[in-house]
Design a protein around this motif. Structure first.
Motif, PDB file in Angstrom:
ATOM      1  N   UNK A   1     -37.325 -47.246  91.101  1.00 15.39           N
ATOM      2  CA  UNK A   1     -36.757 -46.649  89.890  1.00 15.39           C
ATOM      3  C   UNK A   1     -35.913 -47.653  89.129  1.00 15.39           C
ATOM      4  N   UNK A   2     -35.335 -48.603  89.874  1.00 14.69           N
ATOM      5  CA  UNK A   2     -34.385 -49.516  89.272  1.00 14.69           C
ATOM      6  C   UNK A   2     -35.010 -50.788  88.760  1.00 14.69           C
TER       7      UNK A   2
ATOM      8  N   UNK B   1     -40.749 -43.325  87.702  1.00 12.02           N
ATOM      9  CA  UNK B   1     -40.252 -42.578  86.553  1.00 12.02           C
ATOM     10  C   UNK B   1     -38.733 -42.432  86.538  1.00 12.02           C
ATOM     11  N   UNK B   2     -38.064 -43.558  86.473  1.00 11.62           N
ATOM     12  CA  UNK B   2     -36.609 -43.458  86.456  1.00 11.62           C
ATOM     13  C   UNK B   2     -36.117 -42.978  85.111  1.00 11.62           C
ATOM     14  N   UNK B   3     -34.987 -42.313  85.084  1.00 14.93           N
ATOM     15  CA  UNK B   3     -34.422 -42.061  83.759  1.00 14.93           C
ATOM     16  C   UNK B   3     -33.629 -43.306  83.401  1.00 14.93           C
ATOM     17  N   UNK B   4     -32.576 -43.183  82.671  1.00 15.49           N
ATOM     18  CA  UNK B   4     -31.931 -44.406  82.219  1.00 15.49           C
ATOM     19  C   UNK B   4     -31.628 -45.317  83.386  1.00 15.49           C
ATOM     20  N   UNK B   5     -32.009 -46.559  83.223  1.00 11.57           N
ATOM     21  CA  UNK B   5     -31.912 -47.478  84.343  1.00 11.57           C
ATOM     22  C   UNK B   5     -30.482 -47.952  84.569  1.00 11.57           C
TER      23      UNK B   5
ATOM     24  N   UNK C   1     -21.886 -40.130  79.934  1.00  8.46           N
ATOM     25  CA  UNK C   1     -23.084 -40.550  80.672  1.00  8.46           C
ATOM     26  C   UNK C   1     -23.222 -42.061  80.729  1.00  8.46           C
TER      27      UNK C   1
ATOM     28  N   UNK D   1     -26.710 -41.805  91.789  1.00  5.74           N
ATOM     29  CA  UNK D   1     -27.732 -42.145  90.805  1.00  5.74           C
ATOM     30  C   UNK D   1     -27.375 -43.386  90.011  1.00  5.74           C
TER      31      UNK D   1
ATOM     32  N   UNK E   1     -31.604 -38.735  91.508  1.00  2.00           N
ATOM     33  CA  UNK E   1     -32.339 -38.943  90.260  1.00  2.00           C
ATOM     34  C   UNK E   1     -33.259 -37.766  89.974  1.00  2.00           C
TER      35      UNK E   1
ATOM     36  N   UNK F   1     -31.264 -34.879  88.831  1.00  2.00           N
ATOM     37  CA  UNK F   1     -30.844 -35.026  87.438  1.00  2.00           C
ATOM     38  C   UNK F   1     -31.990 -34.737  86.489  1.00  2.00           C
ATOM     39  N   UNK F   2     -33.165 -35.246  86.883  1.00  2.00           N
ATOM     40  CA  UNK F   2     -34.335 -34.961  86.041  1.00  2.00           C
ATOM     41  C   UNK F   2     -34.545 -33.466  85.924  1.00  2.00           C
TER      42      UNK F   2
ATOM     43  N   UNK G   1     -32.005 -31.911  83.681  1.00  2.00           N
ATOM     44  CA  UNK G   1     -32.273 -32.214  82.281  1.00  2.00           C
ATOM     45  C   UNK G   1     -33.447 -31.400  81.777  1.00  2.00           C
TER      46      UNK G   1
ATOM     47  N   UNK H   1     -40.392 -37.440  79.005  1.00  2.00           N
ATOM     48  CA  UNK H   1     -40.352 -37.023  80.394  1.00  2.00           C
ATOM     49  C   UNK H   1     -40.098 -35.527  80.528  1.00  2.00           C
TER      50      UNK H   1
ATOM     51  N   UNK I   1     -42.823 -32.973  79.083  1.00  2.00           N
ATOM     52  CA  UNK I   1     -44.126 -32.947  79.743  1.00  2.00           C
ATOM     53  C   UNK I   1     -44.096 -31.978  80.922  1.00  2.00           C
TER      54      UNK I   1
ATOM     55  N   UNK J   1     -40.490 -44.396  77.385  1.00  2.00           N
ATOM     56  CA  UNK J   1     -39.165 -44.029  77.839  1.00  2.00           C
ATOM     57  C   UNK J   1     -38.289 -45.253  78.005  1.00  2.00           C
TER      58      UNK J   1
ATOM     59  N   UNK K   1     -34.754 -45.979  76.405  1.00  2.00           N
ATOM     60  CA  UNK K   1     -33.615 -45.616  77.243  1.00  2.00           C
ATOM     61  C   UNK K   1     -32.792 -46.771  77.754  1.00  2.00           C
TER      62      UNK K   1
END
Lengths: 154, 616
Positions: A91-92, A149-153, B269, B427, B488, B491-492, B495, B523, B526, B610, B614
Motif C-alpha cells: 500500500x505504501x 489500493x492504498x488511500x492517501x499514501x 487528515x 494507518x 486502511x 478507513x476505506x 469512507x 475508489x 466503485x 487515485x 491523492x
C-alpha cells in the motif's frame, strides 16, 4: 526467502578488492612521503587487512541477504553486523525503479528500488537480480501495489 | 477576480521605502556630504525622494496587477508587475492557510495570508495584504471548498475549543525559554562597534590581575545568561500569548501571538504523529509538551518563531500544559488514551548499566593515560566513583522505555532526560524496520521502528521500540504490518459508507462538481455502487453520474463476473461485522484480485487516477 543472484558476490568482492587496493595505495603514499621511516610491510598489511575484511564482509553480506514478496508486503532481510529486517507494505509503495549501473551491467545484473514516502526507509533497494528478474520483480511489485489500493499514501 | 486591500498599497510602500530609504539615506548622505558638502546632502535627499516615489509607483502597479479568485476547484492568483505569473492551486493540495498580522497591520486592519502546499520550501500562495475579514473568509472558504461544498449548502462547521494556554502556563514557558540570538546579536554588534567607539572615546581597557579577568568573565557569562533568558521570556510571551487551539469541522485552527497575531489551519487528515515530550522537571510538576507532526509542512521558516520549538514541529505544537490537558488533547485528536507500556526485558537494565560503565571506564583510562604523561598528578580514578550512578542511570533508562499496541495506534516511549512518547496511528505507518546490532544480538534483543512520512522524523527519531525480545520484535513487525492493512481497509470502509450516505442525499440533485473535486471518488463509488443495488435503482434518474461510476468501478464488475457467489457472501458478512473481520474480508479480496490479470488491468486505471489525485 529468495536469495540474490550468486554473481552479485563477484561485484561485491571486486568492490572490496578495489577498496583494499585504494587503501593500500594511500598507505604506500603515506609511507613514501612520511617524515619518519615506516617499514615497507605496513602498507601491504593495511591493504591485506582491508582485503580480507572486505571480501569476508562481501561474502557474509551475500549470505545474509534475502527477500520475499509476500501477500501484502515486500520483506527484506540483510546486514552482517547489524541485522535489518524491513517490511514494506505494498500500500505504501510510491514507485518502483529497476536500475542497472555500469558495474552491474558488466556482470549482467540489475537491481530494483522501491520508494515509499517514509522518512527513513524511503528507498529500499534489492540488488543482485538478473535483468529479467529485476523487471519481473518491478512488475510484480507494481501490480501488487496497485491491487492493494492504498488511500492517501501520506 | 478580487483585488488586495487598497490599504496594502500605502502599507507596503511605507514598509519597503522605510528600509530602502534608511539604507539609501545613510550611504547617500555620508557619501554626499563627504564629497559635495551641503549640495551633495541635498542631492542625497533628492535621491531618496526619487526612490520613495519609485517604490510608491511600483506598489500601486503591484496592487493593480495582483488579482486572486476562489474558483470552485482552485485558488487562482495572477500577479507580477514586470513578469506575470498565473498560478492555480487546487484546494485539495492546500495543507495550511496561515494568517499573520503585526501591530501596524492590526491597526490598519489588514493581514498577510500564506497558503502552503506540501513540497517546496517557499510559500506557494502569498497574499500581501488583504483585510482581516477577507483573510478569515479565504481561510474558511478554502476549507469549505476543499470539502467540495457549493455556495451556501454546507452548514457552518461547529467549533470546539481544544486548548487554551493559561497565563500561568505562559509564564512557565517563558521562564523555561532561553533565546541566544539577542546576546549573539549584541556580541556581533559590540565587537564591530567597539573599535569605532573606542577610536572616538577613550575607553579604559581593563588592566587588572587574572582574578579580575576571571570575575569579569563570570559576570559576562551571567549577563549573557540573564539577557538570553529575558529575551527568551519575551519572545515566548510574544509568540504564545493567547495560544488557542480550536477544532473547526475537520481542521485544527490555532491562534497565538501578542504583538504579531498568527492564525492558521491544519487539516486533521494531514496529521501524522503526535509526540508528548517531557523532562524530569516537567514530570515532577506534572507538565508536558505536545508536538503535532504533519507531512511536508516546514513551519517556522519565516523566522518569526522565538523559542525554536515551533520550527521543529508545527505551529500547533503546544509549548507547555499540565500533563492531563496534554493527554486529554491527545485523546481528543487521536482518540487514544496512553496505554500501559511494555518495557524491554529486565536483563536490559544490565545492558544499559554496562554501557554507561564502559563510558566511565573509557574516561578513567583516558585520565590515567593523561596522568602518565603529564607532569602533575591527576586524580584519574574519580570517574570510577560514578559507577553506582551508571547503574541507576541504566535502570532509569530502562524504566522509561517501552511500547504499546493500542487499538488504533502504535505508542512508544523513550528517554529519561527528554522523554518522548510518540503516538502513531497504524494507518500512518510507512515501513516497518527491525534491526539488531551485533551487541543487541548478544543480549537477544532487537529494535523495531515504525517509519512515518513526517517532518520531525527527518531530524528526530521515529516511533521506535528499543531492545525488545527478538521473538517479540518479529511478532511486532508482523503485527504492525497487519494492523496497517486492517486500519486502511477499515478507513476505506468508513469512507465508503460516508460516501454512500452523501450519495444518498445527493441522489435527489446530482452534483458533478463536488464529485470531480473529491479524490476518493473513484475508489469509493466503485464499491458503493455494486454493493447497494437498491440504491442504484433508486438513483436511476441521475444517470450521468452513475454511468460514470460504473466505468470507474470496473474492478467490482470483474469480481462479480468471476465469483458472484463469494462476493455476495462477503458482502453480507461485511455489512454487519466489526472492523477486524472487514479487514480480513478485504484481505481475501485483495488476494483474489492478485490472481486475476483482468482485474489488475481494470484497477490499474482507477489506481492511477487515485494516486494522481491523492499524493499529499
Amino acid at each position: 526467502m529468495n536469495r540474490l543472484h550468486p554473481r552479485i558476490r563477484i561485484l561485491w568482492v571486486a568492490r572490496a578488492v578495489v577498496f583494499a587496493l585504494a587503501a593500500g595505495g594511500v598507505a604506500t603514499a603515506a609511507t613514501l612521503f612520511a617524515p619518519v621511516s615506516i617499514p615497507t610491510f605496513v602498507p601491504v598489511a593495511v591493504g591485506g587487512v582491508f582485503l580480507v575484511v572486505g571480501v569476508g564482509f562481501a561474502l557474509l553480506r551475500y549470505r545474509a541477504w534475502g527477500y520475499e514478496v509476500r501477500d501484502d508486503s515486500l520483506y527484506l532481510q540483510r546486514g552482517v553486523l547489524t541485522k535489518v529486517n524491513t517490511v514494506v507494505p505494498f500500500v505504501r509503495v510510491q514507485h518502483v525503479d529497476s536500475t542497472r549501473g555500469p558495474l552491474e551491467r558488466l556482470v549482467g545484473l540489475a537491481s530494483t528500488v522501491v520508494y515509499t514516502a517514509g522518512s527513513r526507509g524511503a528507498d529500499v533497494s534489492v540488488p543482485g537480480l538478473t535483468p529479467e528478474g529485476a523487471e519481473d520483480l518491478q512488475d510484480r511489485l507494481k501490480r501488487l501495489a496497485i491491487a492493494s489500493e492504498g488511500d492517501d499514501a501520506v | 477576480m478580487t483585488r488586495l486591500s487598497p490599504l496594502s498599497v500605502p502599507y507596503r510602500a511605507v514598509q519597503r521605502s522605510a528600509s530602502v530609504a534608511f539604507a539609501l539615506a545613510f550611504f547617500a548622505f555620508t557619501g554626499g556630504t563627504a564629497f559635495g558638502g551641503v549640495l551633495g546632502g541635498l542631492g542625497a535627499v533628492a535621491l531618496v525622494g526619487v526612490a520613495v516615489l519609485g517604490i510608491a509607483g511600483y506598489e500601486i502597479a503591484y496592487f493593480r496587477r495582483f488579482e486572486y479568485e476562489l474558483t470552485p476547484d482552485t485558488l487562482d492568483i495572477r500577479s507580477g508587475v514586470f513578469s506575470r505569473r498565473n498560478r492555480e492551486i487546487p484546494y485539495r493540495r492546500i495543507q495550511n492557510v496561515d494568517i499573520s498580522r503585526n501591530v501596524a497591520q492590526r491597526l490598519v486592519g489588514i493581514a498577510a495570508v500564506n497558503l502552503e502546499t506540501a513540497g517546496g520550501g517557499e510559500t506557494e500562495g502569498s497574499l500581501r495584504f488583504v483585510s482581516y475579514e477577507e483573510a478569515r473568509r479565504i481561510q474558511s472558504e478554502v476549507a469549505r471548498l476543499k470539502r467540495g461544498g457549493k455556495d451556501g449548502d454546507a452548514p457552518e462547521p461547529e467549533q470546539e475549543l481544544l486548548f487554551e494556554l493559561t497565563p500561568r502556563e505562559l509564564a512557565i514557558v517563558g521562564a523555561l525559554s532561553f533565546d541566544l540570538r539577542l546576546p549573539g546579536l549584541v556580541f556581533v554588534f559590540g565587537s564591530t562597534a567597539f573599535p569605532i567607539v573606542a577610536s572616538y572615546v577613550d575607553v579604559p581597557l581593563p588592566t587588572g590581575s587574572a582574578a579580575a579577568a576571571g570575575v569579569g568573565i563570570v559576570a559576562l557569562v551571567l549577563l549573557v545568561a540573564l539577557v538570553s533568558w529575558a529575551a527568551g521570556f519575551a519572545s515566548a510571551v510574544l509568540n504564545y500569548y493567547g495560544f488557542r487551539l480550536t477544532r473547526v469541522g475537520d481542521e485544527l485552527q490555532y491562534e497565538r501571538g501578542l504583538l504579531q497575531r498568527y492564525n492558521g489551519s491544519i487539516p486533521l487528515d494531514k496529521l501524522q504523529t503526535l509526540t508528548v515530550e517531557d523532562n524530569p522537571l516537567k514530570r515532577r510538576f506534572g507538565y508536558a509538551t505536545l508536538l503535532v507532526e504533519t507531512a511536508g509542512y516546514a513551519p517556522g521558516s519565516d523566522g518569526t518563531n522565538g523559542s525554536g520549538r515551533a520550527s521543529r514541529g508545527s505551529e500547533a505544537a503546544i509549548p507547555l500544559a499540565t500533563r492531563d490537558r496534554v493527554l486529554g488533547l491527545v485523546a481528543d485528536l487521536e482518540g487514544v488514551e496512553l496505554p500501559t507500556f511494555e518495557g524491554p526485558p529486565t536483563r536490559i537494565r544490565r545492558r544499559y548499566a554496562v554501557r554507561y560503565s564502559l563510558v566511565l571506564g573509557a574516561a578513567t583510562l583516558a585520565l590515567y593515560g593523561a596522568n602518565r604523561f603529564l607532569p602533575q598528578e591527576i586524580p584519574w580514578f574519580v570517574p570510577l566513583a560514578l559507577v553506582p550512578v551508571a547503574v541507576v542511570a541504566g535502570a532509569l533508562q530502562w524504566r522509561h522505555r517501552g511500547y504499546a499496541l493500542a487499538e488504533d495506534h502504535f505508542v512508544t516511549r523513550n528517554g529519561f532526560w527528554k522523554r518522548e512518547t510518540r503516538v502513531v496511528p497504524y494507518y500512518r505507518v510507512q515501513t516497518v524496520i527491525e534491526r539488531r546490532t551485533i551487541f543487541q544480538r548478544r543480549w537477544r534483543v532487537s529494535t523495531v521502528t515504525a517509519d512515518t512520512a513526517g517532518s520531525i522524523s527527518l531530524v528526530g527519531g521515529d516511533a521506535t521500540a528499543v531492545d525488545i525480545e527478538v521473538a517479540d520484535a518479529a511478532e511486532l513487525r508482523e503485527t504492525l504490518n497487519g494492523r496497517l492493512r486492517e486500519a486502511l481497509s477499515a478507513r476505506r470502509e468508513a469512507r465508503r459508507q460516508s460516501r454512500q450516505a452523501a450519495l444518498g442525499i445527493r441522489a435527489a440533485e446530482p452534483d458533478r462538481d463536488a464529485d470531480a473535486s473529491d479524490s476518493g471518488a473513484v475508489t469509493d463509488t466503485e464499491s458503493g455502487v455494486s454493493e447497494t443495488p437498491a440504491f442504484v435503482e433508486e438513483a436511476e434518474p441521475t444517470t450521468a453520474e452513475n454511468e460514470d461510476e460504473g466505468e470507474g468501478g470496473g474492478e467490482d464488475e470483474g469480481e462479480n463476473e468471476s465469483e458472484p457467489e463469494i462476493e455476495d457472501e462477503d458482502e453480507g458478512e461485511r455489512e454487519g461485522e466489526e472492523d477486524e473481520d472487514e479487514g480480513e474480508s478485504e484481505e481475501t479480496e485483495v488476494e483474489q484480485e492478485a490472481d486475476d490479470p483482468f482485474i489488475w488491468g481494470a484497477s490499474a486505471e482507477s489506481g492511477d487516477d487515485e494516486s494522481d489525485d491523492d499524493g499529499r
